[in-house]
Design an enzyme around this catalytic site. Structure first.
Site, PDB file in Angstrom:
ATOM      1  CG  PHE A 128      -1.915   1.008   1.503  1.00  0.00           C
ATOM      2  CD1 PHE A 128      -3.194   0.973   0.915  1.00  0.00           C
ATOM      3  CD2 PHE A 128      -1.582   2.099   2.054  1.00  0.00           C
ATOM      4  CE1 PHE A 128      -4.022   1.998   1.038  1.00  0.00           C
ATOM      5  CE2 PHE A 128      -2.505   3.176   2.592  1.00  0.00           C
ATOM      6  CZ  PHE A 128      -3.855   2.952   1.778  1.00  0.00           C
ATOM      7  CB  SER A 137       0.475  13.021   9.297  1.00  0.00           C
ATOM      8  OG  SER A 137       0.923  11.932  10.115  1.00  0.00           O
ATOM      9  NE  ARG A 271      18.183 -11.813  38.497  1.00  0.00           N
ATOM     10  CZ  ARG A 271      19.124 -11.858  39.037  1.00  0.00           C
ATOM     11  NH1 ARG A 271      19.454 -12.766  39.869  1.00  0.00           N
ATOM     12  NH2 ARG A 271      19.821 -10.631  39.403  1.00  0.00           N
ATOM     13  CD  GLN A 342      13.687  -0.832  35.565  1.00  0.00           C
ATOM     14  OE1 GLN A 342      13.794  -0.561  34.105  1.00  0.00           O
ATOM     15  NE2 GLN A 342      14.457  -0.471  36.303  1.00  0.00           N
ATOM     16  CD  GLU A 369      -2.112   0.631   8.960  1.00  0.00           C
ATOM     17  OE1 GLU A 369      -3.182   1.125   8.841  1.00  0.00           O
ATOM     18  OE2 GLU A 369      -1.575  -0.149   8.236  1.00  0.00           O
ATOM     19  CD  GLU A 373       1.510  12.076  17.961  1.00  0.00           C
ATOM     20  OE1 GLU A 373       2.394  12.044  18.886  1.00  0.00           O
ATOM     21  OE2 GLU A 373       1.789  11.414  17.189  1.00  0.00           O
TER      22      GLU A 373
END
Length: 385
Positions: A128, A137, A271, A342, A369, A373
């Protein structure tokens, strides 16, 4: 008061069975090569073949054209399951939908017959081509032009950030066809057309085994029959497509987030620190709990939007819901992978463990996609006009 059936909020059993089959295929066949494909930035040709043979690529194509289409929800559940093991591999299915959906929704019967059956089997790979270096955008600013010459159109220009560049058999290309009004038109351009080429592929932070590049069109001629939809109505084709396919990015994001949670939870039980598994520490438990809750919420938002697409064929308000799903799922994927890394500490920072790949892959879901914003703008406009 009516009694609600127990199946009211359940996923249909046939979809669950297919999802579980895809989950098994992903874990057994796709996962083992994910790290190597990422390291070498090599396209998963074997994965593409596998997805075609297992009728998974056919989920993007209606049955009358040789596909196995079972609805948007099933398609995106498949994306989610593949993304749990390899986000780049999930793009193989995602872009089969993205590159063929304009033909499926807006193309002539002749175009559908020519292209969709080979998309379903994986014989043809789709792409595409909308974005340009100065028109990401803002597609109305595109510089690619198409001029009619008898029964043909002549296309000149270039695109950027196009997934499947170098491997696609055809591209749905958007070009301006009226400088005065700025209207654009969509065309199918096959890779063998004279004048078609592409530059070096991008070296990316994530989704490295999915090629991204810049197709170039120099006096590329295509017949008028290759127009998708109506001349001058290409923006409707683009927006109508992206309104649906942004759900693929949401599904990919949910898969990445869940994969990172599952890996971190398993690691935390093995762990040992201060004489006991770190899974027993409340601070770590809270990280896991927040991540699982947020990802479950993203999945429900995604499935709601998918159900709307399947029930109404889009319908009023669908764009808002698909934007909310994409926005929330991708923000979740980025936040969750950071927190789960983390938990692994230094081990999460090295390539011997998949966590750093999950985090690198998560970032792009906030960008492509439709950048998040832009999704916020879509959502807000649906609320206040």
């Amino acid at each position: 008061m009516p009694v609600l059936g127990s199946e009211l909020y359940d996923i249909p059993e046939e979809l669950i069975e297919f999802r579980d089959a895809i989950r098994e295929i992903s874990r057994d066949k796709i996962a083992p090569g994910a790290a190597e494909r990422d390291e070498k930035a090599e396209y998963g040709w074997d994965v593409k073949t596998l997805l075609g043979e297992q009728d998974i690529l056919g989920l993007a194509v209606p049955e009358e054209y040789g596909g196995t289409h079972m609805g948007t929800l099933m398609l995106q559940m498949a994306v989610e399951e593949i993304a749990k093991v390899d986000a780049s591999a999930a793009l193989i299915l995602m872009v089969q939908e993205l590159g063929s959906l304009p033909i499926r929704l807006f193309g002539s019967d002749e175009l559908k017959q020519r292209f969709l059956p080979k998309v379903a089997t994986g014989e043809n790979i789709a792409a595409f081509a909308l974005s340009e270096p100065e028109a990401g955008s803002d597609p109305a600013s595109m510089k690619t032009r198409a001029v009619r010459d008898g029964d043909e159109w002549v296309i000149n220009g270039s695109k950027n950030w196009i997934t499947n560049t170098s491997v696609a058999d055809f591209y749905v290309v958007f070009a301006k066809t009226d400088d005065e009004t700025g209207r654009i038109t969509a065309f199918v351009v096959e890779k063998e057309r004279e004048g078609f080429s592409y530059g070096p592929l991008e070296h990316k932070m994530g989704i490295r085994s999915s090629p991204t590049g810049s197709p170039v069109f120099e006096d590329v001629r295509v017949p008028h029959e290759n127009v998708v939809g109506e001349v001058g109505r290409g923006m409707s084709v683009a927006l109508g497509t992206l309104e649906r396919t942004r759900l693929g990015a949401a599904a990919q994001a949910v898969g990445i987030a869940q994969a990172s949670i599952d890996y971190a939870a398993a690691y935390s039980k093995e762990r040992i620190a201060f004489g006991k598994p770190i899974s027993s520490f409340q601070g770590l438990q809270w990280k896991l709990a927040d991540a699982e809750t947020r990802t479950a919420a993203a999945r429900e938002l995604l499935y709601k939007a998918c159900a709307m697409a399947d029930r109404t064929g889009q319908g009023e308000g669908f764009g808002k819901w698909s934007s909310m799903a994409k926005l929330f799922a991708s923000e979740t994927a980025m936040a969750v992978t950071v927190d789960m890394l983390q938990i692994l500490g230094g081990y999460g920072f090295v390539k011997d463990y998949p966590m750093e790949r999950f985090m690198r892959d998560a970032k792009i879901t906030q960008i492509y996609e439709g950048a998040n914003e832009i999704q916020r703008v879509v959502i807000a406009r649906s609320m206040v006009g």
